[in-house]
Design a protein around this motif. Structure first.
Motif, PDB file in Angstrom:
ATOM      1  N   GLY A 404       0.824  -1.207   0.000  1.00 46.85           N
ATOM      2  CA  GLY A 404       0.000   0.000   0.000  1.00 46.85           C
ATOM      3  C   GLY A 404       0.853   1.248   0.000  1.00 46.85           C
ATOM      4  N   ASN A 405       0.636   2.110   1.001  1.00 45.09           N
ATOM      5  CA  ASN A 405       1.390   3.356   1.108  1.00 45.09           C
ATOM      6  C   ASN A 405       2.554   3.279   2.081  1.00 45.09           C
ATOM      7  N   ASN A 406       2.973   2.082   2.432  1.00 42.67           N
ATOM      8  CA  ASN A 406       4.128   1.906   3.309  1.00 42.67           C
ATOM      9  C   ASN A 406       5.405   2.167   2.510  1.00 42.67           C
ATOM     10  N   LYS A 407       5.731   3.445   2.404  1.00 40.87           N
ATOM     11  CA  LYS A 407       6.891   3.853   1.618  1.00 40.87           C
ATOM     12  C   LYS A 407       7.664   4.906   2.398  1.00 40.87           C
ATOM     13  N   ALA A 408       8.994   4.755   2.413  1.00 38.66           N
ATOM     14  CA  ALA A 408       9.819   5.673   3.193  1.00 38.66           C
ATOM     15  C   ALA A 408      11.219   5.740   2.607  1.00 38.66           C
TER      16      ALA A 408
END
Length: 628
Positions: A404-408
């Motif tokens: 999903g939006n688990n981005k870093a």
């Protein structure tokens, strides 16, 4: 035959108004301000005796609500294609939009924060022309925008924001959720000469804004000198634009070409109010009007060039701006008399230098016509020789492309000192193999990274390891496993994840952690420098370990000869097997290989100055190399 006639009729119906009508611009034959006046006669609301007249049919201001609901929609595969309102202040062209507006349903209304509702913005503020018609309801000057951002922009000029002078207001972030920002104008480069507050949209829509201004200056050229004062205007009917705003608009127009969105909107407005924006139909008209005169005058020389903050691999440079009869567009930086790189502002950082080496710098200014100034004063600086204990620059240390939006992204500091001013650093994203950078991230004001510490930027909707986040930004984290991300210092690339222009997947649903033996940044992505982990692994996020160790291999103990080299062979004084990379002064790798004999064949290397990087038993040594 009836089928053929029917097919021809359908083609005419579908595409007959996909561009201007035949002959629409036939009377636009001049150059300079004469051409501008000819275009005005084509798009205004009076009969000027043209062979074919299309009179601007001004509509009621409220009628634009229905026009926007029908025509200002995201129907483009380059965005989300979700039929939401296409708002230049909330659209994220390289990732998920922070919020969306449903036509009519989300029309303002009251607002207090971003994402509450949309309304109509006068791109040229209505206060400039005192709410007068037909300017007030001209659809070419009205865009749907987030209500809060519209209020935030207020009636400020458009310009280039200095990230150190961002304006703070309640109910809104700055930069906004899509990266638009309000602050003091960057009094440097193309924007030098103005110190007031300006608003800067994201790069994706800068050309759109510029072409609206060029339309307005043309459509109402006989009225502008009677309007109230506006910092972007010079009070004239011909040139219209004051400096540095003309230089800024020309730069935006040239760097953000006409989009399909603009073409479609221009066609719809022609049906709606019976006139067109000539600079969307013919972008070349801009240069024919405002760049028409032959410019042979070179800028003045940059002055007071100074070098400071040397590290093992870089030197900071700053100088006083040059002046020009039109506008300075770029500065060329020379190292030891050889062109190295260009920069738009009056400060830059020379990178990929060798430790313990003296470099001499000069700078030349260049204008839009290519006229170049004489060189600035020469200044020389010697890089440090701190080895593994410091001197390298910031670098990417972790990359999370998770579910999903688990981005870093994590950036590490092992320079030996605290970096308490991150304003010179930016991150840039290039999506889907694009050959250029499509989004830019600037660090918040007062952000810093202590020596040995890291800085983490995560997506605002990420759900893992949230305690480690230092900043949230959806734009720069709108990447997938095939998008390049660059770390820049003074707009010069110093580190990269992925390869610019290559959309091959390298890390999808993966966490990458930079190996502890990596000493610093690299402008060439090498997956071998990273350890890979499963999706959503973030155990190491928030810290980074660097274990370079110490060995006999230093810049002083490893000798290369002859240097300068004029023959075919460069000798390396070691009996160890090593791999090598040679970079030109722009940081581009031009030669690499492995040597077991202590020699490197350089017969195909052109004359010039290079950086030689040797990797010997896990340790890196960098040398300056001259090929004669």
């Amino acid at each position: 035959m009836k089928h053929i006639y029917l097919f021809t009729f359908l083609l005419i119906s579908l595409f007959g108004f996909s561009q201007e009508p035949a002959g629409y611009y036939d009377s636009a034959t001049g150059t300079g301000f004469e051409l501008k006046s000819q275009l005005k006669a084509i798009i205004n609301n009076t009969n000027d005796g043209l062979d074919t007249e299309y009179l601007h049919n001004a509509q009621d201001y409220s009628a634009m609500d229905a026009f926007i609901a029908d025509n200002d929609l995201d129907v483009y595969d380059s965005y989300e294609n979700d039929n939401s309102i296409l708002d230049v202040y909330s659209e994220n062209p390289s990732g998920t939009d922070p919020y969306n507006f449903t036509p009519v349903t989300n029309e303002c209304g009251n607002y207090s924060s971003e994402g509450d509702c949309y309304n109509k913005e006068h791109v040229i503020p209505k206060s400039v022309f005192d709410d007068a018609m037909p300017m007030y309801s001209d659809g070419h000057n009205l865009l749907p925008t987030d209500g809060r951002v519209n209020g935030f922009r207020s009636n400020y000029p458009f310009g280039v924001v200095d990230d150190n002078q961002l304006v703070s207001q309640s109910g809104i972030s700055n930069p906004t959720m899509n990266g638009s920002k309000l602050g003091g104008n960057l009094n440097s480069g193309i924007s030098a000469g103005y110190t007031g507050t300006v608003f800067e949209p994201i790069d994706e829509f800068k050309g759109d804004i510029a072409r609206i201004y060029f339309y307005f200056a043309t459509r109402y050229e006989d009225q502008i000198d009677a309007w109230g004062a506006f910092d972007m205007f010079d009070g004239s009917n011909n040139n219209v634009f004051a400096e540095p705003f003309l230089a800024i608009l020309l730069n935006w127009h040239n760097n953000d070409p006409v989009s399909q969105k603009e073409i479609d909107r221009n066609n719809a407005l022609f049906t709606y109010q019976n006139n067109r924006n000539p600079f969307i139909d013919h972008p070349e008209f801009v240069a024919q009007i405002w760049n028409n005169t032959t410019d042979t005058e070179a800028p003045s020389a940059p002055s007071n060039l100074a070098a400071s903050n040397p590290t093992d691999n870089s030197v900071d440079l700053n100088w006083n701006a040059s002046t020009d009869n039109v506008a300075v567009t770029v500065y060329d930086i020379y190292i030891d008399g050889v062109y190295a790189f260009s920069n738009a502002t009056t400060n830059a950082t020379a990178t990929s230098l060798s430790p313990n080496t003296t470099y001499c710098f000069t700078v030349k200014a260049k204008d839009a016509a290519g006229n170049e100034s004489v060189g600035s004063n020469e200044v020389c600086e010697t890089t440090t020789n701190n080895g593994s204990s410091g001197g390298e620059d910031l670098f990417f240390s972790e990359y999370i492309e998770g579910g999903g939006n688990n981005k870093a992204l994590e950036i590490a500091n092992f320079t030996g000192v605290t970096i308490d001013d991150l304003s010179m650093y930016t991150l840039k994203l290039s999506s889907n193999g694009n050959s250029g950078w499509t989004a830019t991230y600037s660090f918040p004001a007062n952000a810093q990274i202590n020596q040995g510490d890291v800085y983490v930027i995560a997506n605002g909707s990420a759900t893992i390891c949230s305690s480690e986040y230092d900043d949230l930004n959806n734009t720069i984290t709108g990447f997938n496993g095939n998008d390049a991300i660059g770390l820049f210092k003074n707009d010069v690339l110093i580190d990269i994840i992925g390869t610019l222009g290559d959309d091959s997947t390298f890390a999808q649903n993966t966490t990458l952690v930079r190996k502890s033996t990596v000493s610093g940044p690299s402008t060439t992505f090498d997956l071998n420098e990273w350890d890979s982990y499963a999706q959503d692994t973030c155990d190491d996020l928030g810290s980074h370990t660097q274990t370079l160790g110490t060995t006999e291999f230093t810049s002083n103990t490893i000798k290369i000869y002859p240097n300068p080299v004029s023959g075919n062979t460069l000798n390396i004084d070691t009996n160890k097997t090593f791999d090598y990379s040679i970079y030109n002064i722009l940081g581009k790798q031009v030669l690499k290989g492995i040597s077991k004999t202590g020699t490197i064949m350089v017969q195909n290397l052109p004359q010039g100055i290079y950086i030689l990087k040797l990797n010997i038993e896990g340790q890196s040594v960098t040398k300056k190399l001259v090929k004669k």
